[in-house]
Write a protein that holds these residues in place. Structure first.
Motif, PDB file in Angstrom:
ATOM      1  N   PRO A   1       0.806  -1.234   0.000  1.00  0.00           N
ATOM      2  CA  PRO A   1       0.000   0.000   0.000  1.00  0.00           C
ATOM      3  C   PRO A   1       0.834   1.276   0.000  1.00  0.00           C
ATOM      4  N   GLY A   2       2.122   1.165   0.325  1.00  0.00           N
ATOM      5  CA  GLY A   2       2.944   2.357   0.441  1.00  0.00           C
ATOM      6  C   GLY A   2       3.808   2.671  -0.756  1.00  0.00           C
ATOM      7  N   GLY A   3       3.657   1.984  -1.867  1.00  0.00           N
ATOM      8  CA  GLY A   3       4.475   2.263  -3.030  1.00  0.00           C
ATOM      9  C   GLY A   3       4.667   1.030  -3.885  1.00  0.00           C
ATOM     10  N   THR A   4       5.698   1.060  -4.748  1.00  0.00           N
ATOM     11  CA  THR A   4       5.953  -0.043  -5.662  1.00  0.00           C
ATOM     12  C   THR A   4       7.080  -0.924  -5.125  1.00  0.00           C
ATOM     13  N   LEU A   5       7.186  -2.132  -5.698  1.00  0.00           N
ATOM     14  CA  LEU A   5       8.147  -3.124  -5.220  1.00  0.00           C
ATOM     15  C   LEU A   5       9.028  -3.620  -6.360  1.00  0.00           C
ATOM     16  N   ILE A   6      10.313  -3.760  -6.076  1.00  0.00           N
ATOM     17  CA  ILE A   6      11.225  -4.477  -6.974  1.00  0.00           C
ATOM     18  C   ILE A   6      11.532  -5.811  -6.311  1.00  0.00           C
ATOM     19  N   VAL A   7      11.166  -6.890  -6.988  1.00  0.00           N
ATOM     20  CA  VAL A   7      11.309  -8.231  -6.417  1.00  0.00           C
ATOM     21  C   VAL A   7      12.332  -9.014  -7.237  1.00  0.00           C
ATOM     22  N   ARG A   8      13.383  -9.484  -6.573  1.00  0.00           N
ATOM     23  CA  ARG A   8      14.402 -10.310  -7.225  1.00  0.00           C
ATOM     24  C   ARG A   8      14.113 -11.772  -6.882  1.00  0.00           C
ATOM     25  N   ARG A   9      13.655 -12.516  -7.883  1.00  0.00           N
ATOM     26  CA  ARG A   9      13.397 -13.940  -7.690  1.00  0.00           C
ATOM     27  C   ARG A   9      14.639 -14.762  -7.994  1.00  0.00           C
ATOM     28  N   SER A  10      15.472 -14.246  -8.886  1.00  0.00           N
ATOM     29  CA  SER A  10      16.745 -14.882  -9.232  1.00  0.00           C
ATOM     30  C   SER A  10      17.573 -13.833  -9.968  1.00  0.00           C
ATOM     31  N   ASP A  11      18.793 -14.179 -10.334  1.00  0.00           N
ATOM     32  CA  ASP A  11      19.624 -13.231 -11.083  1.00  0.00           C
ATOM     33  C   ASP A  11      19.085 -12.970 -12.479  1.00  0.00           C
ATOM     34  N   HIS A  12      18.200 -13.832 -12.942  1.00  0.00           N
ATOM     35  CA  HIS A  12      17.625 -13.676 -14.277  1.00  0.00           C
ATOM     36  C   HIS A  12      16.173 -13.220 -14.222  1.00  0.00           C
ATOM     37  N   ASP A  13      15.655 -12.964 -13.029  1.00  0.00           N
ATOM     38  CA  ASP A  13      14.246 -12.587 -12.892  1.00  0.00           C
ATOM     39  C   ASP A  13      14.103 -11.501 -11.825  1.00  0.00           C
ATOM     40  N   VAL A  14      14.285 -10.249 -12.275  1.00  0.00           N
ATOM     41  CA  VAL A  14      14.116  -9.088 -11.396  1.00  0.00           C
ATOM     42  C   VAL A  14      12.971  -8.258 -11.972  1.00  0.00           C
ATOM     43  N   ARG A  15      11.917  -8.090 -11.196  1.00  0.00           N
ATOM     44  CA  ARG A  15      10.725  -7.417 -11.709  1.00  0.00           C
ATOM     45  C   ARG A  15      10.359  -6.221 -10.825  1.00  0.00           C
ATOM     46  N   TRP A  16      10.001  -5.135 -11.507  1.00  0.00           N
ATOM     47  CA  TRP A  16       9.506  -3.944 -10.806  1.00  0.00           C
ATOM     48  C   TRP A  16       7.986  -3.934 -10.948  1.00  0.00           C
ATOM     49  N   TRP A  17       7.299  -4.190  -9.840  1.00  0.00           N
ATOM     50  CA  TRP A  17       5.838  -4.266  -9.839  1.00  0.00           C
ATOM     51  C   TRP A  17       5.272  -2.854  -9.658  1.00  0.00           C
ATOM     52  N   THR A  18       5.010  -2.214 -10.781  1.00  0.00           N
ATOM     53  CA  THR A  18       4.554  -0.816 -10.790  1.00  0.00           C
ATOM     54  C   THR A  18       3.045  -0.690 -10.655  1.00  0.00           C
ATOM     55  N   TRP A  19       2.282  -1.652 -11.191  1.00  0.00           N
ATOM     56  CA  TRP A  19       0.821  -1.585 -11.257  1.00  0.00           C
ATOM     57  C   TRP A  19       0.390  -0.241 -11.856  1.00  0.00           C
ATOM     58  N   ALA A  20       0.963   0.065 -13.010  1.00  0.00           N
ATOM     59  CA  ALA A  20       0.773   1.396 -13.608  1.00  0.00           C
ATOM     60  C   ALA A  20       0.042   1.381 -14.938  1.00  0.00           C
ATOM     61  N   GLY A  21      -0.261   0.222 -15.484  1.00  0.00           N
ATOM     62  CA  GLY A  21      -0.898   0.177 -16.796  1.00  0.00           C
ATOM     63  C   GLY A  21       0.121   0.099 -17.920  1.00  0.00           C
ATOM     64  N   HIS A  22      -0.341  -0.334 -19.077  1.00  0.00           N
ATOM     65  CA  HIS A  22       0.550  -0.622 -20.196  1.00  0.00           C
ATOM     66  C   HIS A  22       1.311   0.617 -20.670  1.00  0.00           C
ATOM     67  N   ARG A  23       0.617   1.735 -20.848  1.00  0.00           N
ATOM     68  CA  ARG A  23       1.264   2.913 -21.416  1.00  0.00           C
ATOM     69  C   ARG A  23       2.254   3.543 -20.432  1.00  0.00           C
ATOM     70  N   ALA A  24       1.904   3.605 -19.174  1.00  0.00           N
ATOM     71  CA  ALA A  24       2.851   4.142 -18.190  1.00  0.00           C
ATOM     72  C   ALA A  24       4.081   3.242 -18.086  1.00  0.00           C
ATOM     73  N   ASN A  25       3.877   1.928 -18.126  1.00  0.00           N
ATOM     74  CA  ASN A  25       5.022   1.014 -18.075  1.00  0.00           C
ATOM     75  C   ASN A  25       5.904   1.147 -19.317  1.00  0.00           C
TER      76      ASN A  25
END
Length: 712
Positions: free
Chosen positions: A588-612
């Motif tokens: 609820p306080g912002g966005t998250l960068i989650v590292r699942r592995s060295d080959h899978d780092v994702r920034w969960w923006t929840w911003a929609g296609h155009r903003a992303n």
């Protein structure tokens, strides 16, 4: 004080004695004064709110009082089917006053058009494309035909304003106004939108700020909520999770027997598959979508209007105001793209005094359920999308220059921009586009005059420049015929892919076996068979881009907020599982960068296609260039460090970049070939971007998370 007495007495007489109306609806009452005064207006009301009469009764009264002659009112719609549906009403209303109405669109035969050109109806119902065709046709003296034009009514104006057909319509209206030689009153009819005053300003075109105008929307004043005390949304709205199209067919077949049901799907393929499954269960089922033939759709819609215990399965083709009779229930498969679209569909129900508006959502997947819950959450908050015209319509400017030269045969090379009265990019700023058209041979220049050049003839001259009047690009399709009867159109890949045994298609809810393919004329001949057919339409590769607001609403749902509608037990269980699965990706306080592995780092923006897409271009140094943009997250480089991230974000704070445009995407921008390549790319890049959404994301706290527990 009632203004009904300001209307023509014959109209009032027939309203009471022929229609049996005890009085006017609030919208119809409030529209009389501004329309009789000649003001531009947006008339806003839910579906079936009496908008057509609210616009036409004052204009017809004015027509009689001021003795307008010739074709003085244009009634423009986005769909030919909607025009067909409206014609009997307009013929009735004009007939009461000794006036006439007629229909002109692509399905009207030559004899009907000739009658219109000689008879000059007082009201002409048409589409923007047909208006353009009349202006460029050698068979129409447009200066004489439109000389008496005084007003134009644009039905479903929100459907135009949100895409390039709106820019095309505005440009054509400016050209018409110049032909007439005086301002033409503009009246838009719309369902509820989030920005009606901006929509009105858009509709006014070059007259914005110069002509009197107002929004007429009495239902909004009546529904204004008390601050901090939201009222519950009206109607009976239910959200269910069924998990598959087979289960959806079972639910639809079992529930609401004896009722007339309209089922909306988000693809033609799903319409076909669900229609076939319902028929297999003995449900009287009809289909409607854009790839069915006109006759097939008309037969289905007429049969559905006359039946009782039945279902019609449709794409958005039945979303607008086409009358399908006394409807009991709307069912939505997964979620429509916008809240505005949902409101249109919801408005199809509750028209009888003993009924209420209703909609049953059936989600086929977890993603579909989450999208539906997010949309219903935004709706229950009272939010509706603002209607925003696509930015920088340079390709429409190029199309309009070519169309103007066809219309006038030749135009002064220093005077062309005056035809659009300084309307945005259509005026003097289009000078580079004009030079490009001349340099590339689309236009010829001689003696200070511009006229159609050989390149325009080569690219657009087929069938008297018919391809120049439509501003959207359609994917190539094969016409499917059973004998001499056209059933519809199908994707050519279904006719080329390898199959075992006979080749079978699914179209109009029935299976057909291919007997012969005419590759040269793009025709496919079929015979009916029992089952085994396949439906497919590939389109032009466009991605359904969910907005920033709806994607953020999906995050709110995952964080525990339910829409204020009825949820079935199945929907509640599926949402609970989704919330558990996404627990480490939402905060609820912002966005998250989650590292699942060295080959899978994702920034969960929840911003929609155009903003992303905007964020990925802006932070190109730390994003994965091979990642395909989606609504929820952006893939980052595996070697990303906190220091690299902080530096990149700091550098990007005041320099957002437009998304990269791929060559394939330009093919979907019609007339892009008539633009300098850099301007075509710039146009599409501006349309793929959401600068406000991207800036909002960058202003939020960003948490770096490692592992599966979400710890930062």
């Amino acid at each position: 004080m009632s203004r009904v007495d300001d209307l023509d007495p014959s109209l009032v007489h027939h309203m009471v004695n022929t229609l049996g109306w005890p009085g006017l609806r609030p919208l119809q009452e409030e529209a009389i004064e501004p329309l009789l005064a000649g003001e531009d207006a947006i008339l806003l009301a839910p579906t079936a709110g009496g908008k057509t009469e609210a616009a036409c009764f004052p204009l017809l009264s004015k027509m009689v009082a001021e003795r307008w002659t010739g074709t003085s009112v244009l009634y423009v719609c986005p769909l030919k089917a909607l025009l067909n549906n409206l014609l009997p009403r307009l013929e009735t209303y004009t007939g009461w006053l000794g006036r006439s109405a007629a229909l002109w669109h692509g399905d009207i035969k030559a004899t009907g058009r000739k009658k219109i050109l000689t008879g000059r109806p007082d009201v002409l119902l048409t589409t923007p494309e047909s208006l353009e065709a009349m202006l460029v046709s050698a068979n129409v003296d447009h200066h004489a035909f439109f000389a008496g034009l005084r007003a134009i009514v644009v039905d479903e104006v929100h459907a135009f304003a949100g895409d390039d057909r709106g820019w095309h319509l505005l440009a054509v209206l400016e050209r018409l106004q110049r032909i007439v030689g005086q301002p033409v009153q503009r009246v838009g009819l719309s369902a509820t939108v989030g920005n009606p005053h901006e929509l009105l300003q858009w509709l006014q075109g070059s007259g914005a700020g110069k002509r009197p105008a107002r929004v007429v929307a009495p239902h909004l004043a009546e529904a204004r909520p008390v601050p901090n005390r939201p009222s519950p949304p009206p109607g009976d709205i239910q959200l269910d999770y069924v998990g598959s199209a087979d289960n959806a067919a079972k639910v639809i077949a079992a529930l609401h027997r004896g009722e007339k049901r309209l089922v909306f799907c988000e693809s033609r393929r799903l319409v076909e598959e669900l229609g076939e499954k319902l028929r297999a269960k003995g449900v009287t089922t009809f289909l409607s979508h854009a790839s069915l033939s006109v006759d097939e759709r008309r037969r289905a819609e007429e049969a559905f209007a006359e039946a009782r215990d039945c279902v019609i399965v449709s794409t958005s083709t039945l979303e607008l105001g086409i009358d399908v009779g006394d409807l009991d229930r709307v069912i939505q498969i997964d979620a429509p793209a916008t809240v505005a679209s949902f409101l249109q569909r919801l408005g199809r129900t509750g028209r009888r005094a003993d009924s209420s508006r209703n909609c049953l959502f059936l989600a086929l997947s977890e993603d579909g359920l989450l999208a539906a819950a997010a949309l219903l959450l935004q709706w229950s908050r009272g939010w509706v999308e603002p209607v925003v015209a696509p930015p920088e319509p340079r390709h429409i400017v190029a199309q309009q220059m070519l169309a103007l030269c066809l219309q006038e045969n030749q135009v002064g090379d220093q005077l062309w921009h005056e035809w659009w009265s300084g309307l945005g990019l259509f005026g003097q700023p289009a000078e580079p586009i004009m030079r490009h058209l001349v340099n590339e041979g689309y236009l010829d220049r001689d003696g200070g005059m511009l006229f159609i050049g050989p390149e325009a003839e080569r690219r657009f001259g087929h069938r008297h420049f018919m391809n120049l009047t439509a501003v959207f690009t359609a994917a190539p399709e094969f016409t499917v015929l059973n004998g001499l009867t056209e059933i519809g159109r199908t994707d050519p890949s279904l006719l080329t892919e390898e199959v075992q045994g006979a080749r079978r298609l699914l179209l109009a809810g029935r299976s057909w076996q291919v007997t012969y393919i005419d590759w040269h004329r793009r025709r496919c001949f079929v015979e009916p068979v029992d089952g085994g057919g396949k439906a497919k339409w590939s389109g032009l590769g466009f991605v359904r881009a969910t907005s920033y607001e709806l994607t953020r609403a999906a995050r709110d749902v995952l964080l525990g907020t339910d829409p204020r509608v009825r949820l079935t037990g199945r929907a509640e269980n599926c949402l609970a599982e989704a919330r558990e699965r996404f627990l480490e990706y939402v905060h609820p306080g912002g966005t998250l960068i989650v590292r699942r592995s060295d080959h899978d780092v994702r920034w969960w923006t929840w911003a929609g296609h155009r903003a992303n897409a905007t964020l990925a271009a802006t932070l190109a140094g730390v994003t994965d260039p091979a990642h395909r943009i989606n609504d929820c997250w952006i893939r980052l480089r595996g070697d990303l460090t906190p220091q690299m991230w902080r530096q990149t974000v700091a550098d990007a704070a005041d320099r957002l970049c437009l998304p990269t445009v791929h060559e394939q995407a330009l093919k979907g921008l019609k007339f892009s070939a008539a633009l300098p390549h850099r301007l075509a790319e710039a146009t599409l890049a501006a349309r793929l971007a959401d600068l406000a959404g991207a800036a909002a994301v960058l202003s939020e706290p960003i948490r770096l998370s490692t592992g599966h527990d979400g710890r930062t």
